[in-house]
Write a protein that holds these residues in place. Structure first.
Motif, PDB file in Angstrom:
ATOM      1  N   GLU A 133      70.452 -79.777  22.933  1.00  0.00           N
ATOM      2  CA  GLU A 133      68.869 -81.511  23.665  1.00  0.00           C
ATOM      3  C   GLU A 133      68.735 -80.290  24.526  1.00  0.00           C
ATOM      4  OE1 GLU A 133      68.844 -84.539  22.583  1.00  0.00           O
ATOM      5  OE2 GLU A 133      69.880 -84.331  21.296  1.00  0.00           O
ATOM      6  N   ASN A 134      67.349 -80.981  24.822  1.00  0.00           N
ATOM      7  CA  ASN A 134      66.438 -80.267  25.901  1.00  0.00           C
ATOM      8  C   ASN A 134      66.484 -78.976  25.948  1.00  0.00           C
ATOM      9  OD1 ASN A 134      65.760 -83.041  25.995  1.00  0.00           O
ATOM     10  ND2 ASN A 134      67.781 -83.381  27.496  1.00  0.00           N
ATOM     11  N   VAL A 135      66.839 -78.160  24.723  1.00  0.00           N
ATOM     12  CA  VAL A 135      65.892 -76.664  25.135  1.00  0.00           C
ATOM     13  C   VAL A 135      64.099 -76.218  24.554  1.00  0.00           C
ATOM     14  CG1 VAL A 135      66.404 -74.366  23.667  1.00  0.00           C
ATOM     15  CG2 VAL A 135      68.306 -76.022  23.521  1.00  0.00           C
ATOM     16  N   THR A 136      64.358 -75.540  26.244  1.00  0.00           N
ATOM     17  CA  THR A 136      62.596 -75.209  25.904  1.00  0.00           C
ATOM     18  C   THR A 136      63.134 -73.860  26.788  1.00  0.00           C
ATOM     19  OG1 THR A 136      62.143 -77.644  27.190  1.00  0.00           O
ATOM     20  CG2 THR A 136      60.421 -75.731  27.485  1.00  0.00           C
ATOM     21  N   LEU A 137      62.082 -73.741  25.277  1.00  0.00           N
ATOM     22  CA  LEU A 137      62.187 -71.390  24.723  1.00  0.00           C
ATOM     23  C   LEU A 137      60.987 -71.144  25.408  1.00  0.00           C
ATOM     24  CD1 LEU A 137      63.106 -70.833  22.258  1.00  0.00           C
ATOM     25  CD2 LEU A 137      64.291 -70.702  23.501  1.00  0.00           C
ATOM     26  N   ARG A 138      60.267 -71.932  25.883  1.00  0.00           N
ATOM     27  CA  ARG A 138      59.063 -71.081  26.506  1.00  0.00           C
ATOM     28  C   ARG A 138      59.477 -71.251  28.219  1.00  0.00           C
ATOM     29  NH1 ARG A 138      53.080 -73.627  28.628  1.00  0.00           N
ATOM     30  NH2 ARG A 138      52.696 -71.660  29.424  1.00  0.00           N
ATOM     31  N   GLY A 139      58.839 -69.561  28.840  1.00  0.00           N
ATOM     32  CA  GLY A 139      59.733 -69.565  30.207  1.00  0.00           C
ATOM     33  C   GLY A 139      61.068 -69.216  30.148  1.00  0.00           C
ATOM     34  N   THR A 140      62.013 -68.624  28.317  1.00  0.00           N
ATOM     35  CA  THR A 140      62.709 -67.812  28.540  1.00  0.00           C
ATOM     36  C   THR A 140      62.865 -66.483  27.866  1.00  0.00           C
ATOM     37  OG1 THR A 140      63.308 -68.725  26.907  1.00  0.00           O
ATOM     38  CG2 THR A 140      63.705 -70.305  27.918  1.00  0.00           C
ATOM     39  N   LEU A 141      63.611 -65.814  28.062  1.00  0.00           N
ATOM     40  CA  LEU A 141      63.128 -64.190  27.506  1.00  0.00           C
ATOM     41  C   LEU A 141      63.310 -64.204  25.900  1.00  0.00           C
ATOM     42  CD1 LEU A 141      63.550 -61.353  27.793  1.00  0.00           C
ATOM     43  CD2 LEU A 141      66.229 -61.138  27.770  1.00  0.00           C
ATOM     44  N   THR A 142      64.274 -65.519  25.419  1.00  0.00           N
ATOM     45  CA  THR A 142      64.357 -65.895  24.207  1.00  0.00           C
ATOM     46  C   THR A 142      62.981 -66.121  23.120  1.00  0.00           C
ATOM     47  OG1 THR A 142      66.072 -66.708  24.381  1.00  0.00           O
ATOM     48  CG2 THR A 142      65.872 -66.814  22.401  1.00  0.00           C
ATOM     49  N   GLY A 143      61.987 -67.105  24.566  1.00  0.00           N
ATOM     50  CA  GLY A 143      61.022 -67.358  24.112  1.00  0.00           C
ATOM     51  C   GLY A 143      60.350 -66.203  24.256  1.00  0.00           C
ATOM     52  N   VAL A 144      60.040 -65.098  25.049  1.00  0.00           N
ATOM     53  CA  VAL A 144      59.076 -64.311  25.018  1.00  0.00           C
ATOM     54  C   VAL A 144      59.311 -63.010  23.650  1.00  0.00           C
ATOM     55  CG1 VAL A 144      58.410 -62.052  26.271  1.00  0.00           C
ATOM     56  CG2 VAL A 144      59.020 -64.376  27.564  1.00  0.00           C
ATOM     57  N   VAL A 145      60.730 -63.099  23.338  1.00  0.00           N
ATOM     58  CA  VAL A 145      60.799 -62.261  22.406  1.00  0.00           C
ATOM     59  C   VAL A 145      60.189 -62.602  21.647  1.00  0.00           C
ATOM     60  CG1 VAL A 145      63.080 -60.705  21.088  1.00  0.00           C
ATOM     61  CG2 VAL A 145      62.760 -60.621  23.712  1.00  0.00           C
ATOM     62  N   LEU A 146      60.560 -63.992  20.962  1.00  0.00           N
ATOM     63  CA  LEU A 146      60.129 -64.607  19.491  1.00  0.00           C
ATOM     64  C   LEU A 146      59.056 -64.535  19.487  1.00  0.00           C
ATOM     65  CD1 LEU A 146      62.234 -65.769  17.447  1.00  0.00           C
ATOM     66  CD2 LEU A 146      61.415 -68.209  19.160  1.00  0.00           C
ATOM     67  N   ALA A 147      57.897 -64.332  20.542  1.00  0.00           N
ATOM     68  CA  ALA A 147      56.643 -64.239  20.240  1.00  0.00           C
ATOM     69  C   ALA A 147      55.949 -62.724  19.875  1.00  0.00           C
ATOM     70  CB  ALA A 147      55.928 -64.926  21.744  1.00  0.00           C
ATOM     71  N   ILE A 148      56.815 -61.778  21.053  1.00  0.00           N
ATOM     72  CA  ILE A 148      56.304 -60.404  20.871  1.00  0.00           C
ATOM     73  C   ILE A 148      56.492 -59.954  19.040  1.00  0.00           C
ATOM     74  CG2 ILE A 148      57.048 -58.081  21.347  1.00  0.00           C
ATOM     75  CD1 ILE A 148      56.807 -59.525  24.540  1.00  0.00           C
ATOM     76  N   VAL A 149      57.850 -60.484  18.968  1.00  0.00           N
ATOM     77  CA  VAL A 149      58.528 -60.222  17.637  1.00  0.00           C
ATOM     78  C   VAL A 149      57.487 -60.189  16.593  1.00  0.00           C
ATOM     79  CG1 VAL A 149      60.042 -60.607  16.092  1.00  0.00           C
ATOM     80  CG2 VAL A 149      61.274 -59.427  17.961  1.00  0.00           C
ATOM     81  N   GLN A 150      57.153 -61.601  16.988  1.00  0.00           N
ATOM     82  CA  GLN A 150      56.180 -61.998  15.700  1.00  0.00           C
ATOM     83  C   GLN A 150      54.698 -60.805  15.855  1.00  0.00           C
ATOM     84  OE1 GLN A 150      53.427 -64.443  16.042  1.00  0.00           O
ATOM     85  NE2 GLN A 150      52.796 -64.501  13.784  1.00  0.00           N
ATOM     86  N   ILE A 151      54.484 -60.899  17.128  1.00  0.00           N
ATOM     87  CA  ILE A 151      53.147 -60.392  17.390  1.00  0.00           C
ATOM     88  C   ILE A 151      53.544 -58.584  16.064  1.00  0.00           C
ATOM     89  CG2 ILE A 151      51.608 -58.940  18.415  1.00  0.00           C
ATOM     90  CD1 ILE A 151      51.984 -61.993  20.079  1.00  0.00           C
ATOM     91  N   LEU A 152      54.247 -58.149  17.041  1.00  0.00           N
ATOM     92  CA  LEU A 152      55.052 -56.506  16.272  1.00  0.00           C
ATOM     93  C   LEU A 152      55.067 -56.637  14.630  1.00  0.00           C
ATOM     94  CD1 LEU A 152      55.653 -54.898  19.988  1.00  0.00           C
ATOM     95  CD2 LEU A 152      53.618 -55.854  19.078  1.00  0.00           C
ATOM     96  N   LEU A 153      55.912 -57.681  14.158  1.00  0.00           N
ATOM     97  CA  LEU A 153      56.961 -57.209  13.218  1.00  0.00           C
ATOM     98  C   LEU A 153      55.826 -56.458  12.207  1.00  0.00           C
ATOM     99  CD1 LEU A 153      59.443 -57.809  12.001  1.00  0.00           C
ATOM    100  CD2 LEU A 153      58.993 -60.021  11.094  1.00  0.00           C
TER     101      LEU A 153
END
Lengths: 283, 352
Positions: A133-153
């Motif tokens: 419940e109520n998990v916001t990934l924006r503003g977390t390391l997981t969210g940042v890594v997820l986005a960087i991974v998608q861009i660099l994959l």
């Protein structure tokens, strides 16, 4: 010198001039300033390295980049391996899946991640469906890594694919005909030969990840800030070119140092592999 | 094997991108219809368009000068212009502390002979700058989250996570008001605010650290109000107005609003000093400021100006008497003297 050699030496000049004028010169000016402003010496570097904030953010930058590389390998290796197995049509389709995001602007993708990861966004809804419940990934390391991974994959996959495609797959069949099972053939014959390509792809992704600015700035909170953000803050908010230059110098030096380590590590690896493949030490 | 790994494809793509990014900035052209020329730099978008309509166009018509626009405002850029002796911008819109911190070094002193400052709020002009519009950094509440009797209505409520659980969004740098707001909420009297007790401010901010998110551009704060992706904000009144106009469900809280203002100054070494001074004198008047307030969600700095505002504009108007009586004017001199240290402290705090 043969004419073709001469030609290629001349052909490299325009590119060199561009790199010199638009890359090396400005970097030189910035770095020079870090040694001369406000007074000549290493004062800016001493101050930067004595500042716990710099060290903490620098450490976090490297950790974030390392996590990114590991996740990219985990996702990218199987994908690149698959690319070498499938037929031309399937390969084209899979390539499109890699290239379309690769050609999409980094800003567009970052903003897409913002809407995906924000509070009450789609990702949060999906996680909620599975009981988180109520998990916001924006503003977390997981969210940042997820986005960087998608861009660099794509960098990982494309680089790795060219390396994997050059490995002769008949060696696997040969290994199996000599009694190795499929896993053993992969681990002892295929994987070692792919390691130089893996190192090249990993260092490319790692170095690109080190300099990330927009993505952690927009998706992360200051708690996930990377060194480029601190450098940007220095220049924009305090107009401290010398201090920002010192931070850039430290980042550049750390990156180059790491690059050297990678190159030094790859060389003996290559020798070892060619020995192994050429009938040297095997079990 | 041992064939060099080919990674030319991504490398070539990166090189192409880098080349595309190498376009140069615009340079003004000389020559005009006799009234001289002026280069104006501001923050772009509808804001700068409105500045053109309210200030630059009428001034150009009156003086016969040609005006060129540039932007966005960038302090490092200004410093580089002045250091290289090639000042491209003449008049620039900055944060108020900047011309105070760099008076005589990066910006020119203004001749106040023909400028009437008597109707400006105290502390909003300096030897090197005039205010053209006011706004507030203020508390804004999500009215979907809080309704009925339990609605946060004071700065202290902003820090009361027990009674009012929810996400708070504040500006992501020191100079934008979070420190002042924390101290005011902690009971510091407005007249004792400066010099800022930053240690106390961070201690107060720490009490809501887990519920804090940050905005770095004001459009981010507006977006969050429209999305409802936070529950309380410390944000700019103008953005509150824009967000509510776009359908955001929010309520303004005026107690201890931090008054800020758009500030114009002349870049040091301006090649069109005479025109720049003439433009500053024009922009300092009540009439164009009233016009600007009608176009953008800002209030005139000259309190004698009488813009015609609609209901929503009136709701977010910081020039109203009952708002001004609750306003606290930022001490720009303190920020001019301390912004470098304060920003470094903020970075240390926020990144940990």
């Amino acid at each position: 010198m043969r004419p073709s050699r001469l030609f290629s030496s001349v052909a490299v000049v325009p590119a060199l001039v561009i790199i010199l004028i638009f890359f090396l010169l400005p970097i030189g000016v910035i770095i020079a300033r870090s040694f001369t402003d406000p007074e000549p010496g290493l004062g800016q570097y001493a101050a930067a390295l004595a500042d716990p904030t710099t060290l903490r953010v620098l450490g976090r930058t490297f950790v974030t980049a390392i996590i990114t590389v590991v996740v990219c390998i985990g996702l990218g290796y199987p994908f690149a391996y698959l690319l070498t197995l499938v037929g031309p049509t399937a390969r084209t389709l899979l390539m499109v899946l890699v290239l379309v995001p690769f050609w999409t602007s980094l800003m567009a993708r970052t903003f897409a991640w913002i809407s995906l990861l924000q509070r009450d966004g789609p990702v949060s809804a999906v996680l909620g469906f599975f009981g988180a419940e109520n998990v916001t990934l924006r503003g977390t390391l997981t969210g940042v890594v997820l986005a960087i991974v998608q861009i660099l994959l794509p960098y990982m996959i494309l680089t790795l694919y060219t390396a994997l495609a050059s490995i002769d797959r008949r060696q696997l069949a040969a290994a199996q005909s000599l009694g190795a099972n499929r896993y053993k053939a992969f681990w002892q014959v295929y994987l070692p030969q792919s390691l130089p390509g893996l190192f090249a792809a990993s260092s490319l992704v790692f170095i690109l990840a080190l300099g990330f600015y927009i993505t952690p700035q927009l998706i992360g909170s200051p708690k996930e800030a990377m060194i480029a953000q601190v450098i940007g803050q220095r220049v924009e908010k305090i107009v401290d070119f010398a201090g920002a230059g010192a931070l850039s110098g430290i980042l550049l030096l750390a990156t180059l140092g790491l690059f050297c380590v990678v190159i030094l590590a790859v060389a003996p690896l290559r020798r070892g592999i060619s020995q192994m493949v050429n009938g040297g030490e095997t079990r | 094997m041992s064939q060099t790994t080919r990674m030319m494809l991504p490398v070539a793509a990166v090189a192409a991108l880098a080349l595309a990014a190498c376009s140069s900035g615009s340079a003004p052209e000389g020559g005009d219809g006799g009234g001289g020329s002026l280069v104006f730099a501001s923050y772009g978008s509808a804001y700068q368009d409105a500045q053109n309509e309210a200030f630059l166009d009428p001034w150009a018509a009156e003086s016969g000068a040609t005006v060129q626009n540039d932007g966005p405002t960038s302090y490092p850029k200004i410093q580089q212009m002045v250091e290289s002796g090639n000042t491209i911008w003449d008049v620039v819109d900055t944060e108020p502390y900047f011309p105070v911190a760099n008076c005589g070094t990066l910006v020119e002193e203004i001749d106040f002979t023909n400028i009437d400052t008597s109707n400006y709020p105290e502390g909003t002009w300096s030897d090197c700058s005039i205010p053209i519009a006011q706004y507030s950094t203020m508390m804004i509440v999500n009215s979907d989250t809080y309704s009925g009797s339990a609605v946060p209505s004071t700065p202290a409520d902003f820090f009361d996570v027990e009674q009012f659980p929810g996400t708070r969004m504040v500006p992501g740098w020191a100079g934008a008001g979070a420190l002042e707001f924390a101290l005011l909420a902690d009971g510091v009297a407005p007249e004792d605010l400066y010099p800022l007790d930053t240690e106390r401010a961070y201690a107060k901010l720490d009490t809501i650290r887990d519920d804090l998110t940050f905005w770095n551009t004001s459009s981010e704060s507006q977006q969050a109000m429209e999305d409802g992706s936070a529950d309380m904000w410390l944000a700019w009144s103008g953005r509150g107005y824009e967000a509510e106009k776009n359908g955001a469900s929010i309520t303004p809280v005026w107690e201890d609003n931090l008054l800020a203002w758009a500030s114009l100054s002349i870049v040091k070494g301006s090649k069109n000093l005479e025109q720049a001074q003439s433009f500053i004198e024009f922009a300092a008047q009540a009439e164009p400021q009233a016009r600007f307030a009608e176009l953008q969600p800002y209030a005139p700095a000259d309190l004698s100006a009488k813009p015609e505002l609609d209901e929503l504009q009136e709701k977010w108007n910081v020039a109203k008497e009952d708002v001004q009586s609750q306003s606290i004017v930022t001490n720009v001199q303190w920020w001019a003297d301390n912004s470098a240290d304060a920003e470094a402290e903020w970075t240390a705090w926020s990144t940990s």
